[in-house]
Scaffold this motif. Sequence first.
Motif, PDB file in Angstrom:
ATOM      1  N   PRO A  47       0.640  -1.279   0.056  1.00  0.00           N
ATOM      2  CA  PRO A  47      -0.027  -0.082  -0.086  1.00  0.00           C
ATOM      3  C   PRO A  47       0.935   1.205  -0.026  1.00  0.00           C
ATOM      4  CG  PRO A  47      -0.892  -1.406   1.562  1.00  0.00           C
ATOM      5  CD  PRO A  47       0.422  -2.225   1.184  1.00  0.00           C
ATOM      6  N   THR A  48       2.102   1.227   0.363  1.00  0.00           N
ATOM      7  CA  THR A  48       2.733   2.302   0.613  1.00  0.00           C
ATOM      8  C   THR A  48       3.790   2.692  -0.845  1.00  0.00           C
ATOM      9  OG1 THR A  48       4.717   1.333   1.971  1.00  0.00           O
ATOM     10  CG2 THR A  48       2.752   2.377   3.016  1.00  0.00           C
ATOM     11  N   HIS A  49       3.784   1.873  -1.667  1.00  0.00           N
ATOM     12  CA  HIS A  49       4.609   1.796  -3.010  1.00  0.00           C
ATOM     13  C   HIS A  49       4.272   3.304  -3.732  1.00  0.00           C
ATOM     14  CE1 HIS A  49       6.561   1.100  -6.672  1.00  0.00           C
ATOM     15  NE2 HIS A  49       6.923  -0.159  -6.224  1.00  0.00           N
ATOM     16  N   ALA A  50       5.615   4.024  -3.460  1.00  0.00           N
ATOM     17  CA  ALA A  50       5.624   5.580  -3.967  1.00  0.00           C
ATOM     18  C   ALA A  50       5.139   5.580  -5.439  1.00  0.00           C
ATOM     19  CB  ALA A  50       6.818   6.117  -3.696  1.00  0.00           C
ATOM     20  N   ILE A  51       5.577   4.878  -6.433  1.00  0.00           N
ATOM     21  CA  ILE A  51       5.495   5.016  -7.698  1.00  0.00           C
ATOM     22  C   ILE A  51       4.284   4.698  -8.018  1.00  0.00           C
ATOM     23  CG2 ILE A  51       6.184   4.328  -9.965  1.00  0.00           C
ATOM     24  CD1 ILE A  51       8.158   6.098  -8.551  1.00  0.00           C
ATOM     25  N   ALA A  52       3.521   3.436  -7.557  1.00  0.00           N
ATOM     26  CA  ALA A  52       2.368   3.114  -7.763  1.00  0.00           C
ATOM     27  C   ALA A  52       1.203   4.107  -7.242  1.00  0.00           C
ATOM     28  CB  ALA A  52       1.958   1.702  -6.853  1.00  0.00           C
ATOM     29  N   GLN A  53       1.565   4.677  -5.987  1.00  0.00           N
ATOM     30  CA  GLN A  53       0.511   5.866  -5.675  1.00  0.00           C
ATOM     31  C   GLN A  53       0.690   6.915  -6.582  1.00  0.00           C
ATOM     32  OE1 GLN A  53       2.273   6.522  -1.622  1.00  0.00           O
ATOM     33  NE2 GLN A  53       0.882   5.413  -0.710  1.00  0.00           N
ATOM     34  N   LEU A  54       1.807   7.541  -7.151  1.00  0.00           N
ATOM     35  CA  LEU A  54       1.964   8.421  -8.143  1.00  0.00           C
ATOM     36  C   LEU A  54       1.214   8.310  -9.411  1.00  0.00           C
ATOM     37  CD1 LEU A  54       5.643   9.588  -7.651  1.00  0.00           C
ATOM     38  CD2 LEU A  54       3.534  10.733  -6.792  1.00  0.00           C
ATOM     39  N   LEU A  55       1.099   7.030  -9.801  1.00  0.00           N
ATOM     40  CA  LEU A  55       0.576   6.388 -11.086  1.00  0.00           C
ATOM     41  C   LEU A  55      -0.949   6.519 -10.772  1.00  0.00           C
ATOM     42  CD1 LEU A  55       2.747   3.766 -12.370  1.00  0.00           C
ATOM     43  CD2 LEU A  55       2.524   5.960 -13.341  1.00  0.00           C
ATOM     44  N   ALA A  56      -1.503   6.224  -9.371  1.00  0.00           N
ATOM     45  CA  ALA A  56      -2.875   6.213  -9.203  1.00  0.00           C
ATOM     46  C   ALA A  56      -3.299   7.791  -9.258  1.00  0.00           C
ATOM     47  CB  ALA A  56      -3.035   5.483  -7.722  1.00  0.00           C
ATOM     48  N   ILE A  57      -2.558   8.464  -8.809  1.00  0.00           N
ATOM     49  CA  ILE A  57      -2.929   9.919  -8.761  1.00  0.00           C
ATOM     50  C   ILE A  57      -3.227  10.360 -10.126  1.00  0.00           C
ATOM     51  CG2 ILE A  57      -2.303  12.216  -8.165  1.00  0.00           C
ATOM     52  CD1 ILE A  57      -0.994  10.862  -5.519  1.00  0.00           C
ATOM     53  N   ALA A  58      -2.008  10.275 -11.038  1.00  0.00           N
ATOM     54  CA  ALA A  58      -2.068  10.421 -12.416  1.00  0.00           C
ATOM     55  C   ALA A  58      -3.316   9.826 -13.133  1.00  0.00           C
ATOM     56  CB  ALA A  58      -0.715   9.966 -13.274  1.00  0.00           C
ATOM     57  N   LEU A  59      -3.433   8.788 -12.722  1.00  0.00           N
ATOM     58  CA  LEU A  59      -4.656   8.046 -13.588  1.00  0.00           C
ATOM     59  C   LEU A  59      -6.141   8.679 -12.922  1.00  0.00           C
ATOM     60  CD1 LEU A  59      -5.117   5.846 -15.787  1.00  0.00           C
ATOM     61  CD2 LEU A  59      -5.485   4.278 -13.809  1.00  0.00           C
ATOM     62  N   ASP A  60      -6.134   8.868 -11.954  1.00  0.00           N
ATOM     63  CA  ASP A  60      -7.082   9.700 -11.164  1.00  0.00           C
ATOM     64  C   ASP A  60      -7.533  10.970 -11.607  1.00  0.00           C
ATOM     65  OD1 ASP A  60      -9.162   8.671  -9.261  1.00  0.00           O
ATOM     66  OD2 ASP A  60      -8.745  10.218  -7.734  1.00  0.00           O
ATOM     67  N   GLU A  61      -6.505  11.723 -11.922  1.00  0.00           N
ATOM     68  CA  GLU A  61      -6.749  12.964 -12.659  1.00  0.00           C
ATOM     69  C   GLU A  61      -6.593  13.008 -14.033  1.00  0.00           C
ATOM     70  OE1 GLU A  61      -3.575  15.455 -10.628  1.00  0.00           O
ATOM     71  OE2 GLU A  61      -4.501  15.384  -8.703  1.00  0.00           O
ATOM     72  N   HIS A  62      -6.585  11.760 -14.572  1.00  0.00           N
ATOM     73  CA  HIS A  62      -6.924  11.728 -16.188  1.00  0.00           C
ATOM     74  C   HIS A  62      -5.754  12.255 -16.927  1.00  0.00           C
ATOM     75  CE1 HIS A  62     -10.762  10.734 -14.432  1.00  0.00           C
ATOM     76  NE2 HIS A  62     -10.902  12.215 -14.155  1.00  0.00           N
ATOM     77  N   LEU A  63      -4.433  12.326 -16.355  1.00  0.00           N
ATOM     78  CA  LEU A  63      -3.341  12.844 -17.189  1.00  0.00           C
ATOM     79  C   LEU A  63      -3.174  11.801 -18.235  1.00  0.00           C
ATOM     80  CD1 LEU A  63      -0.595  13.792 -14.471  1.00  0.00           C
ATOM     81  CD2 LEU A  63      -2.566  15.118 -15.318  1.00  0.00           C
ATOM     82  N   PRO A  64      -2.928  12.440 -19.506  1.00  0.00           N
ATOM     83  CA  PRO A  64      -2.689  11.823 -20.815  1.00  0.00           C
ATOM     84  C   PRO A  64      -1.350  11.024 -20.486  1.00  0.00           C
ATOM     85  CG  PRO A  64      -2.407  14.166 -21.099  1.00  0.00           C
ATOM     86  CD  PRO A  64      -2.970  13.745 -19.788  1.00  0.00           C
TER      87      PRO A  64
END
Length: 381
Positions: A341-358
């Motif tokens: 759950p604390t994996h930093a890169i996975a967290q950042l990718l989750a945020i990027a996907l959640d914010e619909h970054l292309p």
Amino acid sequence: MSSPRVRKGPVVEAYDEDHASALDESAPNLDPADDKVAVRHVADPGELIAAIPGMLGFCPTLSLVVASLGTHPDKDDVQVIGALTRFDIDSAADPAEARGLARLLESVRQCRNTSSTIVVVIDDRPTGSTNAEHLLRHLSQAGIEPSHAWWVTQIATDVEYQDLFHRGRDGTVSDPRASTVAFARVLDGHPIYAARHELTDLLDSDPVLAQQVWPYRGWAVVRYRDDLAAARTPDRVRDHRRDRILWVLSQVSTAEEKRPSPQDLAMVAALLRDRTIRDIMYGLARSEHHGAAEALWRQIASATDGLDRAEAATLFAYSSYHHANTVLAGIAIATALDAEPTHAIAQLLAIALDEHLPPEKIQGMAEAGISIAANLGIDIT
């Protein structure tokens, strides 16, 4: 850093300008001289509905699919699908979820500069038509007013669709396999799955393989650590790390043809704990070997647990995201965060996907990996 929320229900496909689906609301035919239109051309509802599996990567069932429309980059009279969002239909119909759904779609609209939305309801139950009409009223109450809406029992050739706004404008679904979107997707190396669960199955744990790999995992970590310690000087450490990177790349090159041995899978997993090696592997998303790399990351994720599973799933997620396969990327990100759950890169990718970054907004990691490899005298492009 707190763990971001990862949505389990809706999945979003990011806009790919070079391969954009086009819906012409003013004329039955689009200009074939326009390359962007010619690649992914949708001229009527039957073709649009048939294109959905190609855009999502799987054939949705019991789903609400919402397409956000914006102005075509080159043609003012043509609208393009900037983002495609799928929701489990029963979840979307839940009044408790309505405002959250509306906020999600509004964030997509703001991010993609879209002007309107179209809705397709897929529901093969006896009450499907009634459910679709109820869902539209429900969405309207939540502030979602689509410009077009259709209901269909399933997305298959010659299945009838019903126009939910204009009675008598019904028709039939074109062949999804013949869709230009599906054709282009397959040419890009991305298969279209029969159902969403087939995508989730890709990263499922494999107990048999895990049992085979387990005896070597501790050995592999200790061996690499001891080899680095034995190298002693910085130059020798650099040379040993370079040799190990080349070995991992050799495993990547054959991963699609044959599965590495359990011992080799354990060693790759151990090497991915080395930050330099791991950072370089993100660069493979931009290489011609990205498909083979994804196959190896998937095998390691299936054979390991904890941090090792999270590292492999995150590499797989990044490569999928990089190639605009955001449905699969979302599944892989959830897999990674479930394992760690604390994996930093996975967290950042989750945020990027959640914010619909292309996808083009996350290319920096791949470029950094390519640069690190080049500094070691390795070309991974």
